[in-house]
Design a protein around this motif. Structure first.
Motif, PDB file in Angstrom:
ATOM      1  N   UNK A  77      41.671  17.826  64.962  1.00 24.18           N
ATOM      2  CA  UNK A  77      41.968  18.728  63.846  1.00 24.18           C
ATOM      3  C   UNK A  77      43.115  18.208  62.991  1.00 24.18           C
ATOM      4  N   UNK A  78      43.057  18.546  61.717  1.00 24.81           N
ATOM      5  CA  UNK A  78      44.172  18.221  60.818  1.00 24.81           C
ATOM      6  C   UNK A  78      45.418  18.987  61.231  1.00 24.81           C
ATOM      7  N   UNK A  79      45.229  20.187  61.733  1.00 20.96           N
ATOM      8  CA  UNK A  79      46.361  21.015  62.165  1.00 20.96           C
ATOM      9  C   UNK A  79      47.180  20.296  63.230  1.00 20.96           C
ATOM     10  N   UNK A  80      46.502  19.687  64.208  1.00 25.93           N
ATOM     11  CA  UNK A  80      47.214  18.951  65.247  1.00 25.93           C
ATOM     12  C   UNK A  80      47.976  17.771  64.646  1.00 25.93           C
ATOM     13  N   UNK A  81      47.357  17.062  63.711  1.00 27.39           N
ATOM     14  CA  UNK A  81      48.048  15.940  63.070  1.00 27.39           C
ATOM     15  C   UNK A  81      49.319  16.408  62.371  1.00 27.39           C
ATOM     16  N   UNK A  82      49.257  17.580  61.762  1.00 24.24           N
ATOM     17  CA  UNK A  82      50.431  18.130  61.084  1.00 24.24           C
ATOM     18  C   UNK A  82      51.491  18.567  62.093  1.00 24.24           C
ATOM     19  N   UNK A  83      51.049  19.174  63.192  1.00 23.32           N
ATOM     20  CA  UNK A  83      51.988  19.578  64.248  1.00 23.32           C
ATOM     21  C   UNK A  83      52.694  18.354  64.827  1.00 23.32           C
ATOM     22  N   UNK A  84      51.951  17.295  65.089  1.00 22.18           N
ATOM     23  CA  UNK A  84      52.575  16.052  65.559  1.00 22.18           C
ATOM     24  C   UNK A  84      53.630  15.556  64.569  1.00 22.18           C
ATOM     25  N   UNK A  85      53.243  15.541  63.294  1.00 22.56           N
ATOM     26  CA  UNK A  85      54.122  14.960  62.283  1.00 22.56           C
ATOM     27  C   UNK A  85      55.417  15.756  62.138  1.00 22.56           C
ATOM     28  N   UNK A  86      55.308  17.079  62.209  1.00 23.05           N
ATOM     29  CA  UNK A  86      56.463  17.948  61.970  1.00 23.05           C
ATOM     30  C   UNK A  86      57.195  18.347  63.241  1.00 23.05           C
ATOM     31  N   UNK A  87      56.736  17.831  64.375  1.00 20.82           N
ATOM     32  CA  UNK A  87      57.293  18.250  65.674  1.00 20.82           C
ATOM     33  C   UNK A  87      57.253  19.769  65.792  1.00 20.82           C
ATOM     34  N   UNK A  88      56.145  20.343  65.341  1.00 22.79           N
ATOM     35  CA  UNK A  88      55.989  21.783  65.421  1.00 22.79           C
ATOM     36  C   UNK A  88      55.127  22.332  64.309  1.00 22.79           C
ATOM     37  N   UNK A  89      55.139  23.642  64.182  1.00 18.09           N
ATOM     38  CA  UNK A  89      54.215  24.332  63.285  1.00 18.09           C
ATOM     39  C   UNK A  89      54.813  24.609  61.912  1.00 18.09           C
ATOM     40  N   UNK A  90      55.995  24.076  61.641  1.00 18.19           N
ATOM     41  CA  UNK A  90      56.629  24.241  60.335  1.00 18.19           C
ATOM     42  C   UNK A  90      56.745  22.877  59.658  1.00 18.19           C
TER      43      UNK A  90
END
Length: 658
Positions: A77-90
């Protein structure tokens, strides 16, 4: 033979998701390091990678749970890629929460189908409980909406989703650390009142009932399982230290990690500043306070780097002339250092990024942050050459400059001098800007409260901008001629007035400290230039905005006048910091650094979106591997650049989670 910059182009991978583009950085001249230096880099890199989960947890108390579930249930998912990148959900930069690219029902079904033993269940927690716990955190935009809230008039601690506080209000947190300072002064009458530890830097503040206590980050305390691994690799690194001073520095950091005593952190910082001879160096620990809405708590970060010997000559010249720059600064003489001490600056190549410096990283760093250590013992600055080179190569042929600059001569000027002036401004910012000036007696930066980080970044930027136009830089052969600085003036003002807003959603305010800093400088100068023009109706403002066919552009009419305004603002910002003038800091930030003209914002974003450029860049680390011979001896350390983003993130979750 392939050049370094050509090699960078070959290494770039254009993986793109959301508003992010991923790049690679090359370990320039890594092969010239000795085997001892390479093994030191390897050990320090392992210590850097072990801090990853600390950063995830500091960014939000649910982040590790969410990441683990996503890696099992939604690995593509793209969401997981974003979570990885931001070290979280923000979001890593705006700090606003982003939402999943799948539905609540998809999430529920996936979690219910997952083997229970694979889920991050708390003791006694059921799968239904886990789902109920995470649904609002992940899917409700009103729940924990901002990791770091900076809106004036709100309780910044209670309304921020970061995990530095639990059950504590802003007033309670500020009062707690004010009392700690008072107690420390009372218990240490022999010590200088200006040399206090950085209270709160390495702890989480928790309220249970009416009791407020600290959970200290140390072995035996919070994050102990990760800190033990970090310490293991730091102790291994001591075996390969380049000299005795470096051994002492690493051992001092280890001692601090074991005790959690902030006086030991100060002792480590002083030793680290004084240790300048080795080629390999590192940053490892709870350092920067941008992730705390009131600027007290340090986020964990790690960087391993080695000197770029050729490029370091530039920063050495600045360091050698630090006293001249201090003496000739436009600030009040009361706030100048009579003697500049211990300025060390290097251009370096990054070898490994970790924690809050990964995947997105700074291009320059100046430490330590304690003003009294800077004043008494000096500071160390780095500009990261292989990161800035990667950014520069990624920006080529994007069409960005052509879209926002309506002047062929200016485009040519920036094309010719943009890269070198960008690097030089970073050098001035880090090497001299942060280390310049002095505080009035009894004043500390935290008196500026939530505005401290923004004011400090503005001060360093202004120092660099003011001196970019000084003939001294041409005299020192740091610039090729007296016209080159104009490239930096133009791109800086363009960014602060117009183009940095492409990173911000329509209707939102500027929250991030660095963006606020740039907005303050550009908007203040623009306002002052406009007022001066109105007073002298026959004169054009030194900087102006104008429209052509519905597009907004910027023009600089008088570069020397622009420099004068930078100097005036530098003098005021230094006064604000030196005197701890909170009200003036608030007025400056709130007036010039927060709001965006909505009409212009929409126009600039629309033009940007048509270019198809990702506004944010991040990096995939190289994979460092030890080469072992038949007898079990390590004969080399090699870097591999083929690991994909998802492969790297999945591997890190497996190998560096306690």
């Amino acid at each position: 033979m392939t050049s370094y910059k050509q090699g960078l182009l070959l290494l770039h991978i254009m993986e793109r998701f959301a508003d992010i583009q991923l790049l690679r950085y090359k370990l320039k001249d890594f092969e010239t390091l000795t085997i001892r230096q390479k093994r030191l880099v390897y050990c320090l890199s392992q210590a850097t990678l072990w801090g990853r989960d600390i950063t995830f947890d500091q960014h939000g108390s649910y982040n590790l749970k969410i990441r683990k579930i996503l890696e099992i249930c939604f690995p593509d998912s793209e969401y997981l890629k974003r979570v990885w990148f931001s070290s979280g959900i923000h979001h890593h930069y705006s700090c606003q929460k982003f939402l999943p690219d799948f539905t609540k029902q998809d999430f529920i079904q996936a979690v219910m189908s997952c083997p229970k033993e694979n889920l991050p269940l708390d003791k006694g927690q059921t799968v239904d409980d886990l789902i109920a716990e995470l649904l609002p955190v992940m899917f409700d935009s009103e729940v924990m909406p901002q990791r770091v809230n900076q809106r004036q008039g709100e309780d910044l601690v209670a309304t921020s989703a970061c995990n530095f506080y639990n059950g504590v209000t802003q007033e309670e947190a500020v009062s707690f650390y004010e009392n700690k300072k008072k107690e420390w002064v009372e218990n240490h009458p022999e010590a200088s009142k200006d040399e206090l530890p950085s209270f709160g830097l390495n702890s989480r503040l928790v309220k249970n009932g009416t009791d407020i206590t600290e959970e200290t980050y140390k072995i035996g305390g919070k994050y102990s399982a990760y800190i033990e691994k970090i310490v293991f690799w730091l102790e291994k690194a001591i075996e390969f230290a380049e000299d005795e001073s470096q051994k002492e520095v690493i051992a001092s950091l280890v001692s601090y990690y074991k005790s959690g005593d902030l006086k030991e952190f100060d002792e480590y910082s002083i030793k680290w500043v004084g240790q300048t001879s080795p080629r390999v160096d590192f940053i490892n620990g709870f350092i920067e306070v941008y992730g705390d809405p009131i600027g007290l708590k340090g986020s964990w970060e790690g960087i391993v780097h080695y000197k770029d010997l050729e490029a370091t000559h530039r920063t050495e010249i600045l360091a050698e002339n630090a006293q001249w720059f201090e003496d000739n600064s436009p600030v009040d003489s009361r706030f100048k250092k009579p003697v500049v001490t211990g300025v060390t600056a290097n251009v370096v190549c990054c070898a490994m990024l970790g924690g809050d410096e990964y995947p997105a990283t700074a291009i320059g760093i100046n430490l330590p942050n304690a003003d009294w250590i800077r004043a008494k013992h000096g500071s160390k600055s780095i500009t990261i050459s292989n990161i800035t080179a990667a950014y520069d190569n990624a920006s080529k042929h994007s069409g960005f400059r052509e879209e926002y600059i309506d002047d062929a001569d200016t485009l040519q000027l920036i094309g010719k001098y943009g890269y070198i002036t960008d690097d030089l401004h970073t050098d001035l910012h880090e090497c001299l800007g942060h280390g310049s000036g002095q505080m009035a007696s009894g004043v500390s930066l935290d008196m500026l409260k939530s505005y401290a980080s923004t004011i400090e970044e503005a001060r360093a930027d202004l120092f660099g901008l003011y001196y970019m136009a000084d003939p001294k830089l041409v005299e020192l052969s740091l610039l090729p001629n007296e016209e080159a600085y104009k490239a930096q003036y133009y791109t800086y003002m363009l960014n602060g007035l117009l183009t940095q807003c492409v990173r911000i959603p329509i209707g939102e305010d500027i929250q991030e400290a660095h963006m606020r800093n740039r907005a303050i400088i550009a908007n203040w100068v623009y306002a002052k230039a406009k007022c001066a023009c109105e007073e002298k109706s026959s004169q054009k403002p030194c900087v102006e905005l104008y429209e052509v066919n519905g597009k907004t552009y910027m023009r600089i009419n008088d570069y020397p006048a622009l420099r004068t305004l930078f100097g005036e603002l530098l003098a005021e910002v230094q006064r604000i910091k030196s005197e701890g003038d909170h009200d003036a800091a608030r007025d400056l930030v709130e007036t010039y650094g927060v709001k965006i003209n909505q009409k212009t914002h929409k126009e600039i974003k629309n033009r940007y979106e048509k270019l198809g450029i990702a506004p944010y860049k991040g990096f995939i680390n190289p994979v460092l591997t030890e080469v072992v011979d038949a007898d079990g001896n390590v004969t080399d350390v090699v870097a591999n650049y083929t690991e994909s983003y998802s492969e790297q993130m999945m591997r890190y979750s497996k190998e560096y989670s306690a």
